[in-house]
Motif scaffolding. Structure first.
Motif, PDB file in Angstrom:
ATOM      1  N   ALA A 207       0.834  -1.158   0.060  1.00 15.91           N
ATOM      2  CA  ALA A 207      -0.028  -0.046   0.004  1.00 15.91           C
ATOM      3  C   ALA A 207       0.862   1.280   0.071  1.00 15.91           C
ATOM      4  O   ALA A 207       0.283   2.411  -0.633  1.00 15.91           O
ATOM      5  CB  ALA A 207      -0.878  -0.041   1.380  1.00 15.91           C
ATOM      6  N   ALA A 208       1.997   1.228   0.612  1.00 13.90           N
ATOM      7  CA  ALA A 208       2.819   2.472   0.901  1.00 13.90           C
ATOM      8  C   ALA A 208       3.239   2.720  -0.545  1.00 13.90           C
ATOM      9  O   ALA A 208       3.315   3.815  -0.970  1.00 13.90           O
ATOM     10  CB  ALA A 208       4.025   2.163   1.725  1.00 13.90           C
ATOM     11  N   GLU A 209       3.638   1.764  -1.302  1.00 16.37           N
ATOM     12  CA  GLU A 209       4.086   1.939  -2.748  1.00 16.37           C
ATOM     13  C   GLU A 209       2.896   2.571  -3.645  1.00 16.37           C
ATOM     14  O   GLU A 209       3.122   3.603  -4.416  1.00 16.37           O
ATOM     15  CB  GLU A 209       4.365   0.655  -3.470  1.00 16.37           C
ATOM     16  CG  GLU A 209       5.652   0.363  -4.174  1.00 16.37           C
ATOM     17  CD  GLU A 209       5.831  -0.700  -4.905  1.00 16.37           C
ATOM     18  OE1 GLU A 209       5.378  -1.857  -4.350  1.00 16.37           O
ATOM     19  OE2 GLU A 209       6.448  -0.886  -5.872  1.00 16.37           O
ATOM     20  N   LEU A 210       1.814   2.193  -3.429  1.00 12.88           N
ATOM     21  CA  LEU A 210       0.704   2.879  -4.136  1.00 12.88           C
ATOM     22  C   LEU A 210       0.460   4.442  -3.749  1.00 12.88           C
ATOM     23  O   LEU A 210      -0.175   4.845  -4.512  1.00 12.88           O
ATOM     24  CB  LEU A 210      -0.703   2.019  -3.863  1.00 12.88           C
ATOM     25  CG  LEU A 210      -0.793   0.586  -4.534  1.00 12.88           C
ATOM     26  CD1 LEU A 210      -1.866  -0.172  -4.013  1.00 12.88           C
ATOM     27  CD2 LEU A 210      -0.601   0.690  -6.035  1.00 12.88           C
ATOM     28  N   MET A 211       0.795   4.721  -2.633  1.00 10.94           N
ATOM     29  CA  MET A 211       0.761   5.912  -2.081  1.00 10.94           C
ATOM     30  C   MET A 211       1.663   7.068  -2.986  1.00 10.94           C
ATOM     31  O   MET A 211       1.905   8.236  -2.753  1.00 10.94           O
ATOM     32  CB  MET A 211       0.932   6.301  -0.558  1.00 10.94           C
ATOM     33  CG  MET A 211      -0.027   5.413   0.185  1.00 10.94           C
ATOM     34  SD  MET A 211      -1.541   5.958   0.113  1.00 10.94           S
ATOM     35  CE  MET A 211      -2.108   4.498  -0.739  1.00 10.94           C
ATOM     36  N   GLY A 212       2.717   6.170  -3.542  1.00  9.30           N
ATOM     37  CA  GLY A 212       3.760   6.954  -4.305  1.00  9.30           C
ATOM     38  C   GLY A 212       5.127   6.984  -3.504  1.00  9.30           C
ATOM     39  O   GLY A 212       5.988   8.034  -3.897  1.00  9.30           O
ATOM     40  N   ILE A 213       5.076   6.409  -2.446  1.00  8.54           N
ATOM     41  CA  ILE A 213       6.347   6.334  -1.582  1.00  8.54           C
ATOM     42  C   ILE A 213       7.206   5.222  -2.203  1.00  8.54           C
ATOM     43  O   ILE A 213       6.769   4.309  -2.643  1.00  8.54           O
ATOM     44  CB  ILE A 213       5.901   5.652  -0.301  1.00  8.54           C
ATOM     45  CG1 ILE A 213       4.968   6.625   0.624  1.00  8.54           C
ATOM     46  CG2 ILE A 213       7.233   5.433   0.514  1.00  8.54           C
ATOM     47  CD1 ILE A 213       4.419   6.206   1.856  1.00  8.54           C
ATOM     48  N   ASN A 214       8.409   6.039  -2.441  1.00 12.78           N
ATOM     49  CA  ASN A 214       9.670   5.029  -2.866  1.00 12.78           C
ATOM     50  C   ASN A 214      10.099   4.137  -1.880  1.00 12.78           C
ATOM     51  O   ASN A 214      11.036   4.454  -0.686  1.00 12.78           O
ATOM     52  CB  ASN A 214      10.760   5.754  -3.292  1.00 12.78           C
ATOM     53  CG  ASN A 214      11.861   5.002  -4.227  1.00 12.78           C
ATOM     54  OD1 ASN A 214      12.112   4.039  -3.841  1.00 12.78           O
ATOM     55  ND2 ASN A 214      12.384   5.616  -4.992  1.00 12.78           N
TER      56      ASN A 214
ATOM     57  N   SER B  74       5.729   4.846  -7.822  1.00  9.67           N
ATOM     58  CA  SER B  74       5.654   6.175  -7.282  1.00  9.67           C
ATOM     59  C   SER B  74       5.658   7.266  -8.410  1.00  9.67           C
ATOM     60  O   SER B  74       4.970   8.116  -8.301  1.00  9.67           O
ATOM     61  CB  SER B  74       6.963   6.441  -6.307  1.00  9.67           C
ATOM     62  OG  SER B  74       8.301   6.014  -7.249  1.00  9.67           O
ATOM     63  N   PHE B  91      -3.543   1.674   6.579  1.00  9.54           N
ATOM     64  CA  PHE B  91      -2.347   1.481   7.272  1.00  9.54           C
ATOM     65  C   PHE B  91      -3.100   1.232   8.799  1.00  9.54           C
ATOM     66  O   PHE B  91      -3.595   2.066   9.327  1.00  9.54           O
ATOM     67  CB  PHE B  91      -1.611   2.449   7.305  1.00  9.54           C
ATOM     68  CG  PHE B  91      -1.086   2.606   6.060  1.00  9.54           C
ATOM     69  CD1 PHE B  91      -0.161   1.820   5.464  1.00  9.54           C
ATOM     70  CD2 PHE B  91      -1.001   3.760   5.298  1.00  9.54           C
ATOM     71  CE1 PHE B  91       0.511   1.818   3.984  1.00  9.54           C
ATOM     72  CE2 PHE B  91      -0.729   4.041   3.979  1.00  9.54           C
ATOM     73  CZ  PHE B  91       0.014   3.128   3.538  1.00  9.54           C
ATOM     74  N   TYR B 105       0.863  11.594  -0.254  1.00  9.68           N
ATOM     75  CA  TYR B 105       2.184  11.749  -0.352  1.00  9.68           C
ATOM     76  C   TYR B 105       3.073  12.566  -1.261  1.00  9.68           C
ATOM     77  O   TYR B 105       4.091  13.136  -1.245  1.00  9.68           O
ATOM     78  CB  TYR B 105       2.752  10.252  -0.282  1.00  9.68           C
ATOM     79  CG  TYR B 105       4.169  10.274  -0.012  1.00  9.68           C
ATOM     80  CD1 TYR B 105       4.804  10.374   1.562  1.00  9.68           C
ATOM     81  CD2 TYR B 105       5.209  10.036  -0.995  1.00  9.68           C
ATOM     82  CE1 TYR B 105       6.029  10.153   1.871  1.00  9.68           C
ATOM     83  CE2 TYR B 105       6.513   9.738  -0.501  1.00  9.68           C
ATOM     84  CZ  TYR B 105       7.022   9.780   0.709  1.00  9.68           C
ATOM     85  OH  TYR B 105       8.494   9.951   0.894  1.00  9.68           O
TER      86      TYR B 105
END
Ligand code: ADP
Ligand code: MG
Lengths: 322, 237
Positions: A207-214, B74, B91, B105
């Motif tokens: 999910a973090a990746e889908l937020m645009g987080i590298n 990203s 989350f 983000y």
């Protein structure tokens, strides 16, 4: 600090056990206070190390065997900068932290990331960190030898007596620095964008990746932070003990593991609590039972915790990641 | 209106498993396009291939005239495509506020208030739950959070993977109502649904995916009356 310390081998170091021997001749209350002070000072050093360890665990679910090695590399770099290069303490400190942090970053990038990209099981990363540790330890052994060396310290070993306990200035200094660093880390993790990205990655990296987080960058940053904290912990504890030995990295690696599990792995508060408790347990065991048992005490506690409360004191119930 | 997203000859593999076969799909700007198909047909794989979390082997993905195939996730979020994944994937140990902030983000600047306001106007419940841990929300609230979080990146194309999964019929109706509202705000939507009836009713255009291949396509209202679709996906009614 003479410039040629690196060439001296010392057999007669003055670790905390000396304080304990002195303490034994004290009155019971004063002796107790002394053990407590020593325990808190030692514990705050463990806590710093445990925070770094816990961060890496939270983000990758990885038991990172390079952590103790980073502690040692960082502590030796400081010694080399101060003793051989005659650099000022502050500069040596900053350089040691940055260089070791970068080493941690590189270890992740060049050895762990390929394993992660191939989606191989996590234990392969664990084995990889073991291999990297052994490699680095042996390289250090080759260049530095196995002898114990005198470590530079601050305040020339001066101390003050409070409630009958001898508190050295360096102990006070280390505890204050540790508190400041822990507060900074907490604010960083809770409030900053990068810290939030770390938590998001820890909770659900897809999910973090889908937020645009590298995610790769976040993992790299986490390893940097872990190695940097290990270095700070290493320098401080060697300053307290006034000596360093190549085996200290392995010992601290194990104790950090014990502290993290005791407090609750993956939890910042847990790492702090676990670190301080392990420090206190250690000095009390040394003071009241036998100083030969000091390194074992932490592990007896660890085993008990694993049986009675596997998630640790402040840990969340163990749940599988989705 | 022009095509916002165009996919041509897309093939995706998991190891040796050929999951998507020569997929051609177009999504018109301002439309809701839905993708129906049974379990394991490859619907999620298609959205993952677009969002950059799965790497396609061959084909073209053109977004707003630019090729985005093979780009990292990203990058694709920054281009204006956001995926709200299957199973919500919020989350759990972060607050509702933090989840939404993570959604933004890629947002430049410090002011999130207009982004928050937009999400609150669609999902007022999230305002009430602002400081609550996301893991403690009900299933419906978590789904709203997942969609709200995706909207925080101000996407031009919003992709939703089974937003009604595990929700009551009433909540499903609410979610679909909100999806049409999001469309009215000018967001193009690519939607996957098991609930084919719902999906076809709101769709401007639909595709049917079968074993990794597009087997049928047409206006939502046309497919709703198609006998094959009725017997395979609408329970034969
Ligand atoms: N990560 C994966 N690794 C291997 N195979 C996968 C993976 N994800 C999906 N598949 C397989 O790809 C096919 C399509 O899956 P998916 O896109 O999830 O279908 P749908 O979303 O339509 O239910 C299925 O056969 C599934 O088993
Ligand atoms: Mg799916």
């Amino acid at each position: 600090m003479p410039r040629n310390t690196m060439n001296h081998t010392i057999n007669n170091i003055r670790p905390a056990s000396v304080l304990i021997e002195v303490g034994k001749r004290k009155k019971p209350m004063e002796f107790f206070a002394q053990q407590l002070v020593n325990g808190i000072a030692l514990g705050s050093v463990y806590a710093l190390s445990a925070i770094g360890y816990s961060l890496v665990y939270a983000v990758l679910e990885l038991i990172n065997f390079t952590h103790g090695t980073m502690y040692m590399v960082g502590a030796y770099l400081f010694l080399i900068f101060v003793s051989m290069c005659s650099m000022p303490y502050w500069l040596s400190f900053i350089l040691a932290v940055l260089l070791t942090g970068t080493l941690g970053y590189c270890i992740e990038k060049f050895t762990l990331r390929p394993i992660r990209k191939k989606k191989l099981p996590n234990f392969m990363m664990l084995i990889c960190t073991m291999g990297v540790s052994i490699l680095i330890q042996n390289i250090m052994l080759l260049f530095l030898g196995s002898q114990t060396r005198l470590y530079p310290t601050l305040f020339d070993g001066r101390n003050v007596a409070i409630f009958g306990a001898n508190i050295s200035y360096i102990q006070i200094f280390v505890v204050i620095m540790a508190i400041i660093l822990m507060l900074l880390m907490t604010v960083f993790i809770k409030k900053s964008k990068a810290g939030m990205a770390m938590r998001a990655t820890a909770q659900n990296s897809d999910a973090a990746e889908l937020m645009g987080i590298n995610v790769d960058r976040v993992v790299g940053l986490t390893f940097f932070a872990g190695a940097a904290l290990a270095t700070i912990s290493g320098i401080f504890s060697c300053m307290i003990f006034r000596s360093i030995n190549l085996s200290s990295g392995v010992v601290i690696g194990n104790k950090t593991f014990a502290a993290t599990v005791l407090g609750g792995i993956g939890e910042l508060k847990g790492a702090v609590l676990g670190g301080i408790l392990i420090g206190i347990i250690e000095t009390f065991t040394a003071g009241y039972i036998s100083s030969n048992l000091r390194d074992i005490a932490a592990f007896i506690v660890l085993i008990i915790v694993l049986i009675v409360r596997p998630r640790g004191l402040l840990g969340k119930p163990v749940q599988k990641k989705v | 209106m022009s095509m916002l997203l165009e996919i041509k000859g897309l093939n995706t593999f998991y190891g040796n498993l050929h999951a998507l076969w020569d997929i051609d799909i177009s999504v018109k700007e301002g439309n809701i396009v839905t993708l129906i198909g049974s379990n394991g047909a490859g619907k999620s794989t298609l959205l993952k291939s677009i969002s950059g979390t799965v790497r396609p082997r061959s084909g073209e993905i053109i977004f707003d005239g630019r090729s985005i195939i093979g780009k990292p996730a990203s990058y694709i979020v920054k281009e204006g495509i956001t995926l709200s994944p299957e199973g919500r994937q919020i989350f759990p140990r972060m607050s509702v506020e933090e989840n939404l902030r993570m959604g933004a983000y890629t947002h430049k600047g410090k002011d999130y208030s207009s982004l928050f306001d937009r999400v609150f106007s669609l999902f007022p419940i999230l305002k009430e739950r602002f400081g609550q841990q996301a893991g403690t929300l009900s299933g419906g609230e978590q789904q709203m959070l997942a969609i709200g979080r995706a909207l925080m990146s101000s996407p031009r194309l919003l992709m939703l993977d089974e937003p009604s999964l595990g929700l009551s019929p009433l909540l499903t109706e609410t979610i679909f109502q909100l999806i049409t509202e999001i469309k009215q705000q000018g967001v193009t939507i690519l939607l996957i649904e098991q609930n084919a009836y719902m999906a076809l009713s709101v769709a401007d255009y639909s595709y049917v995916l079968e074993n990794g291949r597009i087997s049928m396509e047409g206006k939502g209202s046309d497919l709703l009356e198609d006998e094959k679709v009725i017997s395979s996906y609408l329970g034969g009614v």
